[in-house]
Enzyme design. Structure first.
Site, PDB file in Angstrom:
ATOM      1  N   HIS A 163      12.762  -3.734  32.024  1.00 42.94           N
ATOM      2  CA  HIS A 163      12.134  -5.014  32.350  1.00 42.94           C
ATOM      3  C   HIS A 163      11.634  -5.698  31.087  1.00 42.94           C
ATOM      4  CE1 HIS A 163      12.693  -3.129  36.184  1.00 42.94           C
ATOM      5  NE2 HIS A 163      12.410  -4.251  36.803  1.00 42.94           N
ATOM      6  N   HIS A 193     -17.376  17.476  10.899  1.00 41.81           N
ATOM      7  CA  HIS A 193     -18.137  17.746  12.116  1.00 41.81           C
ATOM      8  C   HIS A 193     -18.467  19.228  12.215  1.00 41.81           C
ATOM      9  CE1 HIS A 193     -15.731  14.111  12.688  1.00 41.81           C
ATOM     10  NE2 HIS A 193     -16.648  13.692  13.528  1.00 41.81           N
ATOM     11  N   ARG A 241      16.338  -6.069  32.896  1.00 39.81           N
ATOM     12  CA  ARG A 241      16.499  -6.101  34.346  1.00 39.81           C
ATOM     13  C   ARG A 241      17.771  -6.883  34.700  1.00 39.81           C
ATOM     14  NH1 ARG A 241      13.146  -9.931  38.398  1.00 39.81           N
ATOM     15  NH2 ARG A 241      13.717  -8.955  40.359  1.00 39.81           N
ATOM     16  N   GLU A 287       0.721   6.019  32.680  1.00 36.42           N
ATOM     17  CA  GLU A 287       1.553   5.815  31.494  1.00 36.42           C
ATOM     18  C   GLU A 287       1.014   6.533  30.271  1.00 36.42           C
ATOM     19  OE1 GLU A 287       0.201   3.334  33.290  1.00 36.42           O
ATOM     20  OE2 GLU A 287       1.909   2.473  34.380  1.00 36.42           O
ATOM     21  N   ILE A 344     -23.757  16.483  24.142  1.00 37.52           N
ATOM     22  CA  ILE A 344     -23.969  15.577  23.010  1.00 37.52           C
ATOM     23  C   ILE A 344     -22.689  14.820  22.708  1.00 37.52           C
ATOM     24  CG2 ILE A 344     -24.318  15.497  20.473  1.00 37.52           C
ATOM     25  CD1 ILE A 344     -26.897  15.934  21.978  1.00 37.52           C
ATOM     26  N   ASP A 379       7.593 -11.296  38.345  1.00 37.27           N
ATOM     27  CA  ASP A 379       6.312 -10.590  38.221  1.00 37.27           C
ATOM     28  C   ASP A 379       5.344 -11.325  37.301  1.00 37.27           C
ATOM     29  OD1 ASP A 379       6.637  -8.586  40.057  1.00 37.27           O
ATOM     30  OD2 ASP A 379       7.220  -7.043  38.610  1.00 37.27           O
ATOM     31  N   HIS A 435       3.191  -9.037  33.277  1.00 35.56           N
ATOM     32  CA  HIS A 435       4.172  -7.949  33.163  1.00 35.56           C
ATOM     33  C   HIS A 435       5.240  -8.227  32.106  1.00 35.56           C
ATOM     34  CE1 HIS A 435       2.189  -6.777  36.814  1.00 35.56           C
ATOM     35  NE2 HIS A 435       3.038  -5.831  37.119  1.00 35.56           N
ATOM     36  N   HIS A 442     -23.514  16.532  14.837  1.00 30.87           N
ATOM     37  CA  HIS A 442     -22.168  16.229  15.325  1.00 30.87           C
ATOM     38  C   HIS A 442     -21.207  15.829  14.209  1.00 30.87           C
ATOM     39  CE1 HIS A 442     -18.960  14.692  17.904  1.00 30.87           C
ATOM     40  NE2 HIS A 442     -18.901  13.684  17.057  1.00 30.87           N
TER      41      HIS A 442
END
Lengths: 687, 687
Positions: free
Chosen positions: A471, A31, A530, A421, A193, A479, A483, A267
């Site tokens: 968990h 590049h 859990r 996260e 760009i 849940d 999850h 680019h």
């Protein structure tokens, strides 16, 4: 400080631009446009501000430079060549993107000296910078004393349109604004760009307004191709704003100097030979010569390096004087810089007897973190807004917050990452890259997936970061399947140089932390339950630290059950039920595939020998378990929403279910001698 | 339209709040605070604006409602109960989060009638909404005619602090602003609480300013607990802004009515019994009664349902009249609503002979997309700013852009997603959920990982989305290890209900598209090469569609080589080299594990029989291949930056290397009869 133009400025910028064109053309890959466009901002930053010592690249108080738009890496390789980093002689610029070179296609931490973090996957470097800035702020608040400003460095980051479109950068920017990180200065290469062409096709937001909304100091330089004074002034102003991170929007022309400047054509592909000749002619360089650096440009960059070396020397003296006055802090800082753990830290790890209470491993983890934090000050915790669920915050922790918030201060060791996260993962990488922290942070295991782009860069870079991923499995319960991780265990096991731990009890949890904290160049993800887990008979920190071991031995077993995490105790239940039917079983726990796989083959074969069938049991996708077993019991569909106990029944993960499956497997293969997969491997190794 | 307060308004809102408390308390699990806080905005939206027909939940022009903060799902279950959806009798509200109920812990598309998209993982629903809005805009621009406004629905979305912190939502918001999606209206539940407590601890940005920067219409309602007229006016104003998406910030009190209102304590745990009694007393309900809906509340919601049924009926008449005037469009719309593909569409798929040129599979994919787009108008392409690399844009494609940009229009079928992989994945889910499009979109395979949170929800929801994931393996070359997937193949193979395809040549690429497009309820990821692949002797669309087949048969083979993608041709080379040494080999291609695994066991055993050793060969982590093989050849480290050919040498992925490995394996197991892993499975099945 005011700006004085040096005679070498224009020539240095022209040199960087021409070298960028040469580097990419020689490798016929890469590049050129962004390095050519960013040359003025890079030169202004490095010549006037950057404090680095190329002869001692790990000097702890150096300014950090992060090229978040890592595809523009020709730029940093050129700068570091000019500065005299030993990894980057001219031959390396000529070996760009070639096999075994120090100049790979994107900058890699640990691979090339002077590269602070691995970038290229867009948005990562942006977020790493926030980690680098937090690390400095935390160390300054912890160790700086009156007259002893030990930790004062800035983090400078270049970023482009691509990074700013990535969600991870938005998350990190919002958090950096909240934390008021005045030591962080981003220069946004606004060249209009991206790969698809003009950013008008997809990126038309008002970036300045967006960053103002995040609480950043924002400014712009409208002629980033030429206005060095404007760049100087903007950076100076940004340094003077000490309670906000800064974004300087710099309007540049991609591929400046090329016939195709300002176009996407510059680019991601080399410029044509005649175009490069034209660039050189335009900038007063010899059109026919390649890889040319005028002596006065080398001289100017030598001055930058000398300035850094002097600062390093002064710092060393300051640190020595600090030691006279603050010997304990001095020793601790020196130890942390050296990357050594406190002597005997591992004695803090709790151990358990089978008679101890059943405890959820997230709770066991909380105990470990509390005890370890007392003796390992480099621990820097946090959670993505799940503190009370992840149990990541030890009792006496103080939040890392700007003091004006009155919610904590910069010496605090607990980061409220918010529901971010992916940025959390990349910020942990930045924290680790600074070199003096061990970041630990929590979310649900299922949402480590949101951050997997950062997790794989932890592994590639060799950053010791520890995910407190609670968990685990369908044990998460109500849940529901949105999850509940199913594919996540194998997905993490497949990442090179990453340890995925799924401890089965207290001793295994301590063992996982032991290995994770000692592993200086390997990240870990700890999958924690859990629900409560009984303390196993036959577990120990030492055994767990081998990654796999025999929990229940039986020399005349009809079947081996191999499991991890919560399913080990379920296998123990199955053994009892099988015993009632006269079927003898042994049980193996493999809390960490990659650590087990690194054990000697004879040990592994003793754990999983040939002969009787081996059945794997894990409340995850069975994919991957064939490497240890002849039959697999697992969950190859998504989970469901219900109390955990009911789910373990529904998905046939009770002692009774496992016993029934084991009985079936034992009967099917009765009288046959099965070759253990480990023995296949042994034969291929030993041949 | 002006606001007139109805006698039932307060009572309906009280009912929703009390039901939310009851629902969560009964299950002893869930989130009461957000439903209680959002009750006024939900009631105002549903009573005054929403056009849905509970008796015909799939009516195509219904308004879409997305609860992006899916943990608040008690709210939508309650609303849909009041509206009379057959999946939601009162017993279902009493079975919240219990096994096999229609009311799981987070809303699941396909599981419960009236749920438009699966939400809970934060930020997903926000981004799905953008997809739903694009689908409507595209269909309107394509099919609406003067006097025939067939597609006019709005997409309404509720979102909270958590969603707005997630990067995926930032990406989607920026794109929605760029695309000027006036049919999208978000109501932001600004309750100042997340799991870690007051948002002051991590989320202090100016959300309104941020959305203004994205180009949204922004307003606020400062008393969202009571100001129904304000809510009505804000939604009305938002509907009147037709060239911008709208964000209405609604200040609410989490757990409104509870003794703990406004506190995190009401977020994720049931209210105590006495607190619930107090809530009911405060709202004029009987404190001792549970799950109560006053008759006039049912009556008010019956009116909403009747209004929707009437609108549906009118639409059906309009559509019939449209058919008289535009029979072709009518037939096409009807076909697309029914989810049927055009008769004989698969004839468009190209086939190849072994003598045809070697072609990169990304290029083969481009050919397929071009030919299929000509006959399957529901294809809606795009790329995350890698159009020229992914080759995702077919020749005559028009960009989906707001017409004012002059870069395309809303009838365009190519989306410039920008560098926003995660949002792209979730937007594709929204497009698929609308029900009339087949979204396809590209990025590098390595960066599908950025979007894995959305990919697993495609699989869980059963959305037919197709990822054009180019730059497979180390074949990507110079960009280096930051861009080279290693763990990605197995990670995707482990997701339930997802097809991960790694085609080996032209026929396999066509075969992958055949299955991917026909699979109405399964997403696909196609891993496609940058480098050229020879056309195989022995491949065909039909064979590839089985997921695995014998490419080179040899009844007296000494070894079987099993591979996928670019390594199949390498195995063919190895066969030739092995032949020179008198070693006979057969070759198996497995382009898709999950499709192969679904074939009859006898077929699979014929492909991978017992007897001689089986060696897997793939330029990815070997993890997972033990289920088909006795020995594995792959790449269990990260890659490197260099031209692809050199990398294939470095990582021992040439015909010569594979032949050497195969020779070794054949010799080690010479004279032994090895049991195929498939035979182990067969025995366990057939016993």
């Amino acid at each position: 400080m005011s700006f004085t133009k040096a005679a070498s400025d224009e020539k240095a910028i022209a040199t960087i631009r021409c070298l960028a064109a040469d580097v990419v053309a020689k490798s016929n890959s890469g590049h050129p446009g962004a390095p050519m466009g960013m040359a003025p901002m890079a030169h202004t930053l490095f010549s006037r501000f950057m404090n680095v010592n190329p002869a001692h690249s790990k000097w702890v108080n150096r300014d950090r430079f992060v090229l978040s738009n890592g595809h523009a890496c020709a730029l940093i390789y050129i700068l570091n060549h000019l500065l005299g980093y030993k990894d980057l002689p001219m031959e390396q610029l000529k070996s760009f993107r070639q096999i075994d070179s120090k100049t790979p296609g994107h900058p890699e931490y640990g691979h090339t000296e002077g590269i602070e973090v691995t970038t290229g996957p867009l948005g990562q470097g942006f977020s790493n910078s926030v980690g680098l800035a937090i690390a400095q702020a935390n160390l300054a608040a912890t160790y700086n004393k009156d007259g002893f400003p030990l930790f004062t460095n800035h983090t400078y980051m270049f970023t482009g349109d691509g990074c700013l479109q990535e969600g991870i950068a938005s998350e990190a920017a919002s958090l950096a604004g909240h934390l008021k990180l005045g030591n962080l200065i981003a220069l946004y290469d606004d060249n209009h760009i991206s790969i698809d062409g003009d950013t008008a096709c997809s990126f038309t937001e008002d970036v300045e307004a967006r960053f103002l909304a995040y609480g950043w100091h924002v400014s712009h330089v409208l002629d980033g191709d030429k206005d060095l004074e404007g760049l100087f002034k903007a950076i100076t102003d940004a340094r003077n704003v000490t309670d906000k991170p800064s974004l300087i929007r710099v309007k540049t022309t991609i591929g400046f100097g090329s016939k195709q400047q300002g176009l996407a054509a510059t680019h991601g592909a080399p410029l044509k030979a005649d175009d490069i000749e034209g660039v050189k002619a335009k900038f007063g360089m010899d059109p026919k010569e390649k890889f040319v650096v005028p002596d006065d440009v080398y001289a100017a960059y030598k001055e930058i390096a000398d300035r850094g070396a002097k600062a390093d020397k002064e710092w060393t003296e300051l640190f020595k004087a600090y030691g006279d006055k603050y010997p304990n802090e001095h020793a601790e800082i020196a130890r942390r810089i050296a990357g050594k753990l406190p002597e005997g830290w591992e004695k803090a790890l709790p151990t358990y007897k089978p008679s101890d209470d059943a405890v959820a491993s997230r709770k066991l983890s909380e105990t470990v973190l509390g005890k370890v934090a007392d003796v390992v000050p480099e621990l820097l915790g946090g959670s993505a807004d799940l503190t009370g669920s992840n149990l990541t915050r030890w009792g006496n922790a103080v939040d890392f917050q700007h003091p004006s918030t009155q919610l904590g201060d910069y010496s605090g060791k607990y980061i409220r990452y918010g529901v971010r996260e992916h940025a959390m993962g990349a910020i942990m990488n930045g924290l680790a890259a600074y070199g003096m922290h061990i970041p630990t942070a929590g979310t649900f295991l299922n949402f480590v997936s949101y951050a997997i782009g950062a997790v794989r860069l932890s592994a590639l870079s060799g950053h010791r970061v520890i995910w407190v991923a609670t968990h685990d499995s369908i044990g998460l319960g109500e849940d529901g399947p949105t999850h509940q991780p199913i594919e996540t265990a194998i997905a993490l096991r497949a990442i090179p140089n990453l340890m995925f731990w799924r401890p089965a009890d207290g001793n295994e949890t301590s063992g996982a932390y032991l290995v994770a904290i000692e592993a200086k160049s390997t990240p870990s993800v700890l999958a924690l339950t859990r629900q409560n887990l009984p303390q196993l008979e036959g577990s120990s920190i030492e055994k767990a630290a081998k990654g796999g071991y025999v929990v229940v031995e039986n020399e005349s077993a009809d079947i081996t059950l191999v499991a991890s995490g919560s399913e080990v105790a379920i296998c123990n239940e199955a053994v009892a039920k099988l015993g009632e039917k006269g079927i003898k079983a042994r049980v193996v726990s493999i809390p960490c595939f990659s650590v087990f796989d690194a054990q000697p083959i004879d040990y592994r074969l003793s754990v999983l020998p040939s002969g009787k069938p081996i059945l794997s049991v894990e409340a995850y996708s069975t994919l991957g378990w064939s490497k240890y077993s002849h039959a697999q019991h697992g969950i190859n569909t998504f989970g469901a929403s219900a109390p955990a106990k009911e789910l373990f029944k529904k998905y046939k993960m009770t002692g009774e279910d496992v016993a029934a499956k084991a009985e079936h497997v034992a009967k099917v293969f009765q009288g046959q001698t099965l070759v253990s997969p480990i023995e296949l491997e042994a034969k291929l190794m030993k041949y």
